[in-house]
Design a protein around this motif. Structure first.
Motif, PDB file in Angstrom:
ATOM      1  N   GLU A  81      24.279 -36.357 -26.065  1.00 49.09           N
ATOM      2  CA  GLU A  81      25.230 -37.419 -26.385  1.00 49.09           C
ATOM      3  C   GLU A  81      24.597 -38.805 -26.356  1.00 49.09           C
ATOM      4  OE1 GLU A  81      28.366 -36.766 -27.357  1.00 49.09           O
ATOM      5  OE2 GLU A  81      27.842 -34.647 -27.174  1.00 49.09           O
ATOM      6  N   LYS A  82      23.712 -39.022 -25.390  1.00 46.89           N
ATOM      7  CA  LYS A  82      23.085 -40.334 -25.192  1.00 46.89           C
ATOM      8  C   LYS A  82      21.703 -40.099 -24.601  1.00 46.89           C
ATOM      9  CE  LYS A  82      23.962 -44.734 -22.831  1.00 46.89           C
ATOM     10  NZ  LYS A  82      24.882 -45.463 -21.939  1.00 46.89           N
ATOM     11  N   PRO A  83      20.691 -40.837 -25.043  1.00 46.93           N
ATOM     12  CA  PRO A  83      19.359 -40.651 -24.469  1.00 46.93           C
ATOM     13  C   PRO A  83      19.372 -40.837 -22.939  1.00 46.93           C
ATOM     14  CG  PRO A  83      19.249 -42.065 -26.395  1.00 46.93           C
ATOM     15  CD  PRO A  83      20.706 -41.879 -26.075  1.00 46.93           C
ATOM     16  N   VAL A  84      18.488 -40.119 -22.283  1.00 47.63           N
ATOM     17  CA  VAL A  84      18.332 -40.210 -20.825  1.00 47.63           C
ATOM     18  C   VAL A  84      16.931 -40.727 -20.539  1.00 47.63           C
ATOM     19  CG1 VAL A  84      18.164 -38.873 -18.687  1.00 47.63           C
ATOM     20  CG2 VAL A  84      19.970 -38.352 -20.342  1.00 47.63           C
ATOM     21  N   LEU A  85      16.859 -41.664 -19.610  1.00 49.42           N
ATOM     22  CA  LEU A  85      15.567 -42.179 -19.180  1.00 49.42           C
ATOM     23  C   LEU A  85      15.277 -41.657 -17.777  1.00 49.42           C
ATOM     24  CD1 LEU A  85      13.180 -44.234 -19.695  1.00 49.42           C
ATOM     25  CD2 LEU A  85      14.432 -45.673 -18.087  1.00 49.42           C
ATOM     26  N   ILE A  86      14.111 -41.055 -17.594  1.00 48.58           N
ATOM     27  CA  ILE A  86      13.659 -40.653 -16.263  1.00 48.58           C
ATOM     28  C   ILE A  86      12.573 -41.632 -15.842  1.00 48.58           C
ATOM     29  CG2 ILE A  86      12.547 -38.874 -14.874  1.00 48.58           C
ATOM     30  CD1 ILE A  86      13.674 -36.790 -16.848  1.00 48.58           C
ATOM     31  N   PHE A  87      12.785 -42.288 -14.693  1.00 46.29           N
ATOM     32  CA  PHE A  87      11.797 -43.206 -14.135  1.00 46.29           C
ATOM     33  C   PHE A  87      11.184 -42.517 -12.924  1.00 46.29           C
ATOM     34  CE2 PHE A  87      10.496 -47.765 -14.037  1.00 46.29           C
ATOM     35  CZ  PHE A  87       9.624 -47.685 -12.970  1.00 46.29           C
ATOM     36  N   LYS A  88       9.898 -42.199 -13.025  1.00 49.91           N
ATOM     37  CA  LYS A  88       9.168 -41.550 -11.930  1.00 49.91           C
ATOM     38  C   LYS A  88       8.448 -42.633 -11.137  1.00 49.91           C
ATOM     39  CE  LYS A  88       6.962 -37.766 -13.183  1.00 49.91           C
ATOM     40  NZ  LYS A  88       6.142 -36.828 -13.981  1.00 49.91           N
ATOM     41  N   HIS A  89       8.788 -42.742  -9.856  1.00 48.22           N
ATOM     42  CA  HIS A  89       8.300 -43.834  -9.021  1.00 48.22           C
ATOM     43  C   HIS A  89       7.641 -43.317  -7.745  1.00 48.22           C
ATOM     44  CE1 HIS A  89       8.205 -47.575  -6.788  1.00 48.22           C
ATOM     45  NE2 HIS A  89       9.012 -47.086  -5.872  1.00 48.22           N
ATOM     46  N   SER A  90       6.481 -43.881  -7.421  1.00 53.13           N
ATOM     47  CA  SER A  90       5.807 -43.576  -6.164  1.00 53.13           C
ATOM     48  C   SER A  90       6.056 -44.715  -5.182  1.00 53.13           C
ATOM     49  CB  SER A  90       4.308 -43.410  -6.373  1.00 53.13           C
ATOM     50  OG  SER A  90       3.658 -43.338  -5.117  1.00 53.13           O
ATOM     51  N   THR A  91       6.647 -44.397  -4.055  1.00 56.13           N
ATOM     52  CA  THR A  91       6.936 -45.412  -3.031  1.00 56.13           C
ATOM     53  C   THR A  91       5.671 -45.855  -2.301  1.00 56.13           C
ATOM     54  OG1 THR A  91       7.451 -43.649  -1.455  1.00 56.13           O
ATOM     55  CG2 THR A  91       9.304 -44.624  -2.668  1.00 56.13           C
ATOM     56  N   ARG A  92       4.548 -45.222  -2.572  1.00 56.59           N
ATOM     57  CA  ARG A  92       3.273 -45.574  -1.916  1.00 56.59           C
ATOM     58  C   ARG A  92       2.327 -46.353  -2.822  1.00 56.59           C
ATOM     59  NH1 ARG A  92       2.062 -39.676   0.645  1.00 56.59           N
ATOM     60  NH2 ARG A  92       3.815 -39.639   2.093  1.00 56.59           N
ATOM     61  N   CYS A  93       2.784 -46.702  -4.007  1.00 57.06           N
ATOM     62  CA  CYS A  93       1.891 -47.310  -5.001  1.00 57.06           C
ATOM     63  C   CYS A  93       2.363 -48.717  -5.356  1.00 57.06           C
ATOM     64  CB  CYS A  93       1.857 -46.431  -6.247  1.00 57.06           C
ATOM     65  SG  CYS A  93       0.943 -47.123  -7.630  1.00 57.06           S
ATOM     66  N   SER A  94       1.487 -49.691  -5.210  1.00 52.21           N
ATOM     67  CA  SER A  94       1.862 -51.075  -5.509  1.00 52.21           C
ATOM     68  C   SER A  94       2.093 -51.291  -7.006  1.00 52.21           C
ATOM     69  CB  SER A  94       0.799 -52.040  -4.994  1.00 52.21           C
ATOM     70  OG  SER A  94      -0.446 -51.780  -5.605  1.00 52.21           O
ATOM     71  N   ILE A  95       1.363 -50.589  -7.858  1.00 48.16           N
ATOM     72  CA  ILE A  95       1.576 -50.711  -9.302  1.00 48.16           C
ATOM     73  C   ILE A  95       2.946 -50.154  -9.664  1.00 48.16           C
ATOM     74  CG2 ILE A  95       0.817 -49.935 -11.590  1.00 48.16           C
ATOM     75  CD1 ILE A  95      -2.065 -50.063 -10.494  1.00 48.16           C
ATOM     76  N   SER A  96       3.321 -49.049  -9.039  1.00 47.86           N
ATOM     77  CA  SER A  96       4.639 -48.472  -9.273  1.00 47.86           C
ATOM     78  C   SER A  96       5.734 -49.439  -8.831  1.00 47.86           C
ATOM     79  CB  SER A  96       4.768 -47.130  -8.538  1.00 47.86           C
ATOM     80  OG  SER A  96       5.912 -46.438  -8.964  1.00 47.86           O
ATOM     81  N   ALA A  97       5.544 -50.062  -7.677  1.00 47.82           N
ATOM     82  CA  ALA A  97       6.525 -51.029  -7.175  1.00 47.82           C
ATOM     83  C   ALA A  97       6.648 -52.217  -8.132  1.00 47.82           C
ATOM     84  CB  ALA A  97       6.129 -51.506  -5.787  1.00 47.82           C
ATOM     85  N   MET A  98       5.525 -52.681  -8.656  1.00 48.97           N
ATOM     86  CA  MET A  98       5.538 -53.804  -9.589  1.00 48.97           C
ATOM     87  C   MET A  98       6.234 -53.423 -10.896  1.00 48.97           C
ATOM     88  SD  MET A  98       2.341 -56.282 -10.770  1.00 48.97           S
ATOM     89  CE  MET A  98       1.234 -55.054 -10.157  1.00 48.97           C
ATOM     90  N   SER A  99       5.955 -52.232 -11.417  1.00 55.61           N
ATOM     91  CA  SER A  99       6.582 -51.776 -12.657  1.00 55.61           C
ATOM     92  C   SER A  99       8.086 -51.612 -12.485  1.00 55.61           C
ATOM     93  CB  SER A  99       5.973 -50.445 -13.107  1.00 55.61           C
ATOM     94  OG  SER A  99       4.642 -50.622 -13.493  1.00 55.61           O
ATOM     95  N   LEU A 100       8.479 -51.043 -11.362  1.00 56.87           N
ATOM     96  CA  LEU A 100       9.905 -50.862 -11.088  1.00 56.87           C
ATOM     97  C   LEU A 100      10.608 -52.212 -10.981  1.00 56.87           C
ATOM     98  CD1 LEU A 100      12.334 -49.064 -10.451  1.00 56.87           C
ATOM     99  CD2 LEU A 100      11.597 -49.073  -8.046  1.00 56.87           C
TER     100      LEU A 100
END
Length: 125
Positions: free
Chosen positions: A34-53
Motif C-alpha cells: 500500500e505504501k513504501p516502508v523504510l527500514i533504518f538500521k542503526h548501531s547504538t555503538r557507532c558515531s557515524i550511525s548516530a550522526m546519520s540518524l
C-alpha cells in the motif's frame, strides 16, 4: 546563529515502528503493498550511525511518503541479519532500505543516508 541556515534546528518526532522480531518482516511486506516502508538500521555503538540518524531526524517531515521502521542492530542483530537475507541487501551500518511490494527498491548507507532522497524515491513508487 547560522545553524538555521544549514539545517532544521527542531527535529520532528518520527513515528518509528520498532522492528524487534524477524517475523515482522512479513507485516512490512504487506504494508509495502500500500505504501513504501523504510527500514533504518542503526548501531547504538557507532558515531557515524548516530550522526546519520540525527541528520535524518532533523530533516524528517510529518508527511513522509513512507512508513518508517527502526531496528537497533546491537539489541536485534538477528533481525538485521534476516533483513539482509530476505531482501538481498548486504548489511551495512547505518543503513536504510526502502521496501515496496515486498522488494527492496532503494538503499543507502553511512553519510549517503538522506531523508530528502529517500522521500523523493518513495514518492515515485
Amino acid at each position: 546563529m547560522f545553524s538555521s541556515l544549514f539545517s532544521k534546528s527542531e527535529k520532528v518526532d518520527i513515528p518509528w515502528n520498532q522492528l524487534t522480531d524477524a517475523n515482522e518482516l512479513i507485516q512490512i511486506d504487506e504494508i509495502s503493498k500500500e505504501k513504501p516502508v523504510l527500514i533504518f538500521k542503526h548501531s547504538t555503538r557507532c558515531s557515524i550511525s548516530a550522526m546519520s540518524l540525527s541528520r535524518f531526524e532533523r530533516s524528517f517531515e510529518s508527511e513522509a511518503a513512507f512508513t518508517p521502521y527502526f531496528v537497533d542492530l546491537i539489541a536485534y542483530r538477528d533481525v538485521s541479519n534476516k533483513i539482509a537475507e530476505r531482501y538481498g541487501v548486504r548489511h551495512e551500518s547505518p543503513q536504510t532500505i526502502l521496501i515496496k511490494d515486498g522488494k527492496p527498491v532503494f538503499h543507502s548507507s553511512h553519510m549517503g543516508i538522506s531523508y530528502d532522497e529517500l522521500n523523493s524515491e518513495a514518492k515515485k513508487l
